[in-house]
Write a protein that holds these residues in place. Structure first.
Motif, PDB file in Angstrom:
ATOM      1  N   MET A 197       0.844  -1.178   0.000  1.00  0.00           N
ATOM      2  CA  MET A 197       0.000   0.000   0.000  1.00  0.00           C
ATOM      3  C   MET A 197       0.890   1.242   0.000  1.00  0.00           C
ATOM      4  N   ASP A 198       0.595   2.192  -0.899  1.00  0.00           N
ATOM      5  CA  ASP A 198       1.377   3.422  -0.975  1.00  0.00           C
ATOM      6  C   ASP A 198       1.002   4.352   0.160  1.00  0.00           C
ATOM      7  N   GLU A 199       2.026   5.005   0.703  1.00  0.00           N
ATOM      8  CA  GLU A 199       1.805   5.967   1.770  1.00  0.00           C
ATOM      9  C   GLU A 199       1.484   7.326   1.149  1.00  0.00           C
ATOM     10  N   GLU A 200       0.426   7.983   1.636  1.00  0.00           N
ATOM     11  CA  GLU A 200       0.059   9.288   1.107  1.00  0.00           C
ATOM     12  C   GLU A 200       1.014  10.350   1.644  1.00  0.00           C
ATOM     13  N   LEU A 201       1.534  11.171   0.747  1.00  0.00           N
ATOM     14  CA  LEU A 201       2.445  12.235   1.132  1.00  0.00           C
ATOM     15  C   LEU A 201       1.658  13.442   1.627  1.00  0.00           C
ATOM     16  N   ASP A 202       2.325  14.279   2.400  1.00  0.00           N
ATOM     17  CA  ASP A 202       1.688  15.494   2.896  1.00  0.00           C
ATOM     18  C   ASP A 202       1.539  16.498   1.762  1.00  0.00           C
ATOM     19  N   PRO A 203       0.451  17.274   1.783  1.00  0.00           N
ATOM     20  CA  PRO A 203       0.284  18.290   0.745  1.00  0.00           C
ATOM     21  C   PRO A 203       1.230  19.468   0.977  1.00  0.00           C
ATOM     22  N   VAL A 204       1.517  20.182  -0.094  1.00  0.00           N
ATOM     23  CA  VAL A 204       2.326  21.395  -0.047  1.00  0.00           C
ATOM     24  C   VAL A 204       1.396  22.554  -0.394  1.00  0.00           C
ATOM     25  N   MET A 205       1.432  23.610   0.402  1.00  0.00           N
ATOM     26  CA  MET A 205       0.619  24.787   0.089  1.00  0.00           C
ATOM     27  C   MET A 205       1.277  25.510  -1.080  1.00  0.00           C
ATOM     28  N   MET A 206       0.500  25.721  -2.139  1.00  0.00           N
ATOM     29  CA  MET A 206       1.015  26.343  -3.351  1.00  0.00           C
ATOM     30  C   MET A 206       0.135  27.519  -3.741  1.00  0.00           C
ATOM     31  N   SER A 207       0.770  28.536  -4.299  1.00  0.00           N
ATOM     32  CA  SER A 207       0.069  29.667  -4.890  1.00  0.00           C
ATOM     33  C   SER A 207      -0.056  29.364  -6.379  1.00  0.00           C
ATOM     34  N   ALA A 208      -1.296  29.356  -6.887  1.00  0.00           N
ATOM     35  CA  ALA A 208      -1.555  29.046  -8.291  1.00  0.00           C
ATOM     36  C   ALA A 208      -2.168  30.270  -8.960  1.00  0.00           C
ATOM     37  N   THR A 209      -1.552  30.696 -10.076  1.00  0.00           N
ATOM     38  CA  THR A 209      -2.036  31.878 -10.781  1.00  0.00           C
ATOM     39  C   THR A 209      -2.245  31.548 -12.250  1.00  0.00           C
ATOM     40  N   CYS A 210      -3.470  31.752 -12.711  1.00  0.00           N
ATOM     41  CA  CYS A 210      -3.788  31.555 -14.128  1.00  0.00           C
ATOM     42  C   CYS A 210      -3.410  32.830 -14.873  1.00  0.00           C
ATOM     43  N   HIS A 211      -2.800  32.679 -16.042  1.00  0.00           N
ATOM     44  CA  HIS A 211      -2.426  33.835 -16.854  1.00  0.00           C
ATOM     45  C   HIS A 211      -3.073  33.774 -18.236  1.00  0.00           C
ATOM     46  N   THR A 212      -4.169  33.011 -18.366  1.00  0.00           N
ATOM     47  CA  THR A 212      -4.842  32.878 -19.650  1.00  0.00           C
ATOM     48  C   THR A 212      -5.559  34.180 -19.997  1.00  0.00           C
ATOM     49  N   LYS A 213      -5.266  34.709 -21.168  1.00  0.00           N
ATOM     50  CA  LYS A 213      -5.887  35.957 -21.618  1.00  0.00           C
ATOM     51  C   LYS A 213      -7.407  35.785 -21.686  1.00  0.00           C
ATOM     52  N   GLY A 214      -8.127  36.713 -21.065  1.00  0.00           N
ATOM     53  CA  GLY A 214      -9.581  36.675 -21.079  1.00  0.00           C
ATOM     54  C   GLY A 214     -10.200  35.884 -19.937  1.00  0.00           C
ATOM     55  N   CYS A 215      -9.406  35.200 -19.159  1.00  0.00           N
ATOM     56  CA  CYS A 215      -9.925  34.438 -18.022  1.00  0.00           C
ATOM     57  C   CYS A 215     -10.400  35.427 -16.947  1.00  0.00           C
ATOM     58  N   PRO A 216     -11.576  35.198 -16.353  1.00  0.00           N
ATOM     59  CA  PRO A 216     -12.077  36.131 -15.336  1.00  0.00           C
ATOM     60  C   PRO A 216     -11.214  36.214 -14.076  1.00  0.00           C
ATOM     61  N   VAL A 217     -10.377  35.224 -13.830  1.00  0.00           N
ATOM     62  CA  VAL A 217      -9.503  35.266 -12.651  1.00  0.00           C
ATOM     63  C   VAL A 217      -8.025  35.349 -13.050  1.00  0.00           C
ATOM     64  N   ALA A 218      -7.755  35.802 -14.264  1.00  0.00           N
ATOM     65  CA  ALA A 218      -6.369  35.938 -14.732  1.00  0.00           C
ATOM     66  C   ALA A 218      -5.586  36.846 -13.796  1.00  0.00           C
ATOM     67  N   ASP A 219      -4.399  36.408 -13.467  1.00  0.00           N
ATOM     68  CA  ASP A 219      -3.449  37.155 -12.636  1.00  0.00           C
ATOM     69  C   ASP A 219      -3.869  37.296 -11.178  1.00  0.00           C
TER      70      ASP A 219
END
Length: 58
Positions: free
Chosen positions: A1-23
């Motif tokens: 059985m595989d052991e689940e690793l701890d999550p890492v807190m990450m900042s995710a930023t979309c840069h798709t032109k026209g996306c309502p949450v871009a940048d």
């Protein structure tokens, strides 16, 4: 059985032109994948892959 690793807190930023949450950075826990890219995210608004992922430091 595989052991689940701890999550890492990450900042995710979309840069798709026209996306309502871009940048706008969103912080979320991410679990590492077995293959590259180790961390992956997809924008919840435009469904494009997010490549701007940065670990959050305290």
């Amino acid at each position: 059985m595989d052991e689940e690793l701890d999550p890492v807190m990450m900042s995710a930023t979309c840069h798709t032109k026209g996306c309502p949450v871009a940048d706008i950075a969103f912080v979320a826990p991410m679990y590492p994948n077995a293959t590259e890219p180790i961390y992956r995210a997809q924008c919840g608004q435009c469904d494009q892959a997010i490549t701007d992922l940065v670990p959050v430091t305290a």
